[in-house]
Design an enzyme around this catalytic site. Structure first.
Site, PDB file in Angstrom:
ATOM      1  N   SER A 110      78.440  41.110  28.882  1.00 29.21           N
ATOM      2  CA  SER A 110      78.188  41.148  27.775  1.00 29.21           C
ATOM      3  C   SER A 110      77.314  41.738  27.300  1.00 29.21           C
ATOM      4  O   SER A 110      76.176  42.533  27.243  1.00 29.21           O
ATOM      5  CB  SER A 110      77.163  39.542  27.467  1.00 29.21           C
ATOM      6  OG  SER A 110      76.812  39.306  26.363  1.00 29.21           O
ATOM      7  N   TYR A 131      71.225  32.962  28.103  1.00 30.04           N
ATOM      8  CA  TYR A 131      72.916  33.614  28.279  1.00 30.04           C
ATOM      9  C   TYR A 131      72.548  35.191  27.989  1.00 30.04           C
ATOM     10  O   TYR A 131      72.920  35.862  29.442  1.00 30.04           O
ATOM     11  CB  TYR A 131      73.494  33.421  27.161  1.00 30.04           C
ATOM     12  CG  TYR A 131      74.814  33.962  27.212  1.00 30.04           C
ATOM     13  CD1 TYR A 131      75.965  33.866  27.974  1.00 30.04           C
ATOM     14  CD2 TYR A 131      75.188  35.270  26.927  1.00 30.04           C
ATOM     15  CE1 TYR A 131      77.315  34.533  28.294  1.00 30.04           C
ATOM     16  CE2 TYR A 131      76.146  36.138  26.487  1.00 30.04           C
ATOM     17  CZ  TYR A 131      77.710  35.675  27.309  1.00 30.04           C
ATOM     18  OH  TYR A 131      78.561  36.386  27.579  1.00 30.04           O
ATOM     19  N   LYS A 172      86.315  28.762  22.426  1.00 27.37           N
ATOM     20  CA  LYS A 172      85.101  28.865  23.162  1.00 27.37           C
ATOM     21  C   LYS A 172      84.164  28.151  21.950  1.00 27.37           C
ATOM     22  O   LYS A 172      82.712  28.166  22.305  1.00 27.37           O
ATOM     23  CB  LYS A 172      84.695  30.638  21.734  1.00 27.37           C
ATOM     24  CG  LYS A 172      85.259  31.534  23.116  1.00 27.37           C
ATOM     25  CD  LYS A 172      84.591  32.837  23.305  1.00 27.37           C
ATOM     26  CE  LYS A 172      83.450  33.398  23.515  1.00 27.37           C
ATOM     27  NZ  LYS A 172      83.415  34.169  22.908  1.00 27.37           N
TER      28      LYS A 172
END
Length: 306
Positions: A110, A131, A172
């Site tokens: 990411s 995250y 999502k």
């Protein structure tokens, strides 16, 4: 055999749709997620079952490559045990099994690992939430292997996805792109909410078809390894999305303050430096512009509505 983890998710399902003409594919995800339009013509397996199965060397020898798209993508989650189990522990175990059994691995990282720093691979990473930190820790682990000249490794590729948008991202939930969130708001209220000063918040928006194309590129170029940015290299303001959506939809725009709860963890700017992807990764295809991508996405919405 090709294995896709997170196969019932946004990127995993789009990747599967691009490859489903092939015979030997295994989809790994919670079996209960394969309902409605998520109706595969290939076998499915739960993630924990797959991890146990691949420990058998005879079974592992049947696998050519794993596209590891499965993860927790909730950037607002505050539970470190849950996040690290899904984004590090499972990935760590899968990585080592792939290395030990000479199985190629392409996995989802990411752009959040950069925080507010310039998005250049190898530069200082500055994750701003749990995250992002979970992705950084796994990237660091993988990079320690890739950087070692003493190891004979299968192909290992990490793709740092920037702001991906496109069909099937409803899976999502609250982490879906602003394009999808705006569409839902228009359907429900005839208006959208956008943060004040959104013309100053810039993101590298990349359409799902381009993400699939990058994955397929490394599938067919099996001697290239590394961690690469997967973005267009162009930053656009959030306000650009509703401007394009005005071509097809009528709606009002309401400006709201940026919530205090996300101010500290909110990235103000993302833009992929694509030099490594182009030069070392040898990826030459042109990325869709935000206008091209959004028009394709809106055409998809129109087909869904018919």
């Amino acid at each position: 055999m090709i294995v896709i983890t997170g196969a019932a998710g946004f990127i995993g399902w789009n990747l599967y749709k691009s490859l489903n003409h092939l015979q030997d594919i295994l989809l790994v995800d919670d079996i209960k997620k394969f309902t409605g339009v998520f109706n595969p013509s290939h076998p499915v397996m739960n993630p924990d079952q797959f991890l146990e199965k691949i420990k058998n060397s005879s079974y592992a020898q049947t696998i050519e490559i794993v596209f590891h798209q499965g993860a927790c993508s909730d950037t607002l989650l505050r539970d470190p045990s849950y996040m690290m189990h899904h984004n590090f522990d499972y990935s760590h175990a899968l990585f080592n099994l792939c290395v030990n059994n000479n199985i190629r691995l392409i996995y989802a990282s990411s752009a959040s690992v950069y925080g507010d720093n310039e998005a250049i691979e190898g530069s200082n990473l500055a994750p701003k939430n749990l995250y992002a930190n979970s992705k950084k820790i796994f990237d660091d682990y993988v990079d320690s292997f890739i950087s070692s000249s003493k190891l004979d490794l299968p192909q290992i590729v990490g793709l740092r996805y920037f702001n991906v948008y496109g069909p099937y991202e409803h899976r999502k939930g609250r982490m879906a792109s602003v394009a999808y969130q705006f569409k839902k708001q228009i359907e429900q209220n005839g208006s959208i909410n956008i943060f004040k000063g959104s013309e100053n918040y810039l993101r590298d928006f990349i359409y799902i078809d381009d993400v699939v194309s990058v994955n397929q590129h490394f599938l067919t170029n099996n001697r290239i390894s590394g961690i690469f940015n997967c973005g267009t290299g162009i930053a656009q303001p959030f306000s650009k999305i509703p401007q394009i959506m005005k071509e097809k939809y009528n709606f009002e725009t309401n400006e709201i303050p940026l919530p205090e709860s996300i101010k500290d963890s909110y990235q103000k700017y993302t833009r992929a430096d694509t030099s490594k992807l182009r030069n070392i990764g040898k990826y030459t295809s042109k990325f869709l512009s935000i206008e091209e991508g959004m028009r394709k996405y809106m055409s998809h919405w129109n087909r869904e509505a018919q």
